[in-house]
Write a protein that holds these residues in place. Sequence first.
Motif, PDB file in Angstrom:
ATOM      1  N   ASP A  62       0.820  -1.224   0.000  1.00  0.00           N
ATOM      2  CA  ASP A  62       0.000   0.000   0.000  1.00  0.00           C
ATOM      3  C   ASP A  62       0.846   1.263   0.000  1.00  0.00           C
ATOM      4  OD1 ASP A  62      -2.336  -1.586   0.140  1.00  0.00           O
ATOM      5  OD2 ASP A  62      -2.098  -1.745   2.319  1.00  0.00           O
ATOM      6  N   THR A  63       1.933   1.233  -0.786  1.00  0.00           N
ATOM      7  CA  THR A  63       2.768   2.427  -0.902  1.00  0.00           C
ATOM      8  C   THR A  63       2.087   3.449  -1.799  1.00  0.00           C
ATOM      9  OG1 THR A  63       4.801   1.132  -0.633  1.00  0.00           O
ATOM     10  CG2 THR A  63       5.016   3.297  -1.625  1.00  0.00           C
ATOM     11  N   ASP A  64       2.026   4.675  -1.340  1.00  0.00           N
ATOM     12  CA  ASP A  64       1.385   5.775  -2.065  1.00  0.00           C
ATOM     13  C   ASP A  64       2.476   6.718  -2.571  1.00  0.00           C
ATOM     14  OD1 ASP A  64      -0.303   7.696  -3.065  1.00  0.00           O
ATOM     15  OD2 ASP A  64      -0.858   8.514  -1.112  1.00  0.00           O
ATOM     16  N   VAL A  65       2.673   6.743  -3.894  1.00  0.00           N
ATOM     17  CA  VAL A  65       3.662   7.626  -4.511  1.00  0.00           C
ATOM     18  C   VAL A  65       2.917   8.819  -5.094  1.00  0.00           C
ATOM     19  CG1 VAL A  65       5.539   7.825  -6.169  1.00  0.00           C
ATOM     20  CG2 VAL A  65       5.103   5.632  -5.043  1.00  0.00           C
ATOM     21  N   ARG A  66       3.270  10.004  -4.641  1.00  0.00           N
ATOM     22  CA  ARG A  66       2.570  11.212  -5.090  1.00  0.00           C
ATOM     23  C   ARG A  66       3.536  12.146  -5.807  1.00  0.00           C
ATOM     24  NH1 ARG A  66      -1.320  12.742   0.099  1.00  0.00           N
ATOM     25  NH2 ARG A  66      -2.310  10.675   0.284  1.00  0.00           N
ATOM     26  N   GLY A  67       2.980  12.949  -6.713  1.00  0.00           N
ATOM     27  CA  GLY A  67       3.780  13.923  -7.441  1.00  0.00           C
ATOM     28  C   GLY A  67       3.385  15.334  -7.078  1.00  0.00           C
ATOM     29  N   THR A  68       4.279  16.260  -7.357  1.00  0.00           N
ATOM     30  CA  THR A  68       3.963  17.675  -7.157  1.00  0.00           C
ATOM     31  C   THR A  68       4.080  18.374  -8.521  1.00  0.00           C
ATOM     32  OG1 THR A  68       6.275  18.059  -6.474  1.00  0.00           O
ATOM     33  CG2 THR A  68       4.652  17.700  -4.744  1.00  0.00           C
ATOM     34  N   ILE A  69       5.097  19.185  -8.715  1.00  0.00           N
ATOM     35  CA  ILE A  69       5.299  19.861  -9.989  1.00  0.00           C
ATOM     36  C   ILE A  69       6.756  19.726 -10.400  1.00  0.00           C
ATOM     37  CG2 ILE A  69       3.435  21.526  -9.620  1.00  0.00           C
ATOM     38  CD1 ILE A  69       5.590  23.568  -8.874  1.00  0.00           C
ATOM     39  N   LEU A  95      11.735  17.211 -11.092  1.00  0.00           N
ATOM     40  CA  LEU A  95      10.368  17.050 -10.611  1.00  0.00           C
ATOM     41  C   LEU A  95      10.392  16.588  -9.160  1.00  0.00           C
ATOM     42  CD1 LEU A  95       9.754  13.695 -10.681  1.00  0.00           C
ATOM     43  CD2 LEU A  95       9.772  14.189 -13.119  1.00  0.00           C
ATOM     44  N   GLY A  96       9.266  16.771  -8.493  1.00  0.00           N
ATOM     45  CA  GLY A  96       9.168  16.419  -7.084  1.00  0.00           C
ATOM     46  C   GLY A  96       8.088  15.402  -6.816  1.00  0.00           C
ATOM     47  N   GLY A  97       8.183  14.776  -5.662  1.00  0.00           N
ATOM     48  CA  GLY A  97       7.181  13.798  -5.268  1.00  0.00           C
ATOM     49  C   GLY A  97       7.405  13.345  -3.844  1.00  0.00           C
ATOM     50  N   SER A  98       6.606  12.388  -3.425  1.00  0.00           N
ATOM     51  CA  SER A  98       6.739  11.835  -2.086  1.00  0.00           C
ATOM     52  C   SER A  98       6.349  10.366  -2.108  1.00  0.00           C
ATOM     53  CB  SER A  98       5.866  12.592  -1.083  1.00  0.00           C
ATOM     54  OG  SER A  98       4.492  12.440  -1.404  1.00  0.00           O
TER      55      SER A  98
END
Length: 229
Positions: A62-69, A95-98
């Motif tokens: 259940d890893t959640d990979v998110r992006g920004t800009i 680019l960024g993310g978490s």
Amino acid sequence: MPAVAGLLWGMCWFWTGIAIGQEPPPAPSGFKQKVDLLLSGHVMGVIPQDKGLSVGGSTIPDTDVRGTIGAGIKFDVYPSFTRKILGAEIETFGLGGSVRSARTASGGGITQAQANLIAVSTMYNLMLRYPGDRLQPYVGVGAGSSTGFLYDVNIQSGNTGLSGSAADWTFAYQFLGGVRAFVTTKLFVFGEYKYYVAKYSWDSEGAVNAKIHLDFQTHLVSGGLGWSF
């Protein structure tokens, strides 16, 4: 991903047939430009896929990979011997993310993941375009390198984990397509879609030779301004 690549290449061959069947725009009297040069900059939205994070070979569920800009710059060359249809492009973008997963406890210990990601990439693309006066649809495929920086890290699976920050350099590849619209004979705006893949691997703390792997696959949607020389 195969469906995305197939769609882009189908568009590619369609536009190629149109372009080959037409003469390129005439050059100004007394001047024959041997090459088209385009310089552009853009901002992008990052839409990652949750393809997985593993620690020491064990997948964190259940890893959640998110992006920004993100933002980037690119330079294109279209030589006359290809009728300015086939060209090459070099681009650099960041680019960024978490990366996030819930904290869970089991017989094997604590499992959790919290980290922020910055990816900086340099890509070399083979490009195919329709060289219209006003509209230039294009597609491409590229490969290059990406450096993935993790910071504010707290990743753990049992007795193996990572904290603080880390960096990894890795191979990356992408498929892309878009369209340029010329506002003047030199200034253009453009919109673009990319499917981008990089697989990062960072050294962990604790167990010997254990690695933290992130399969980073993302959709990138961007827009920007450019100048034709």
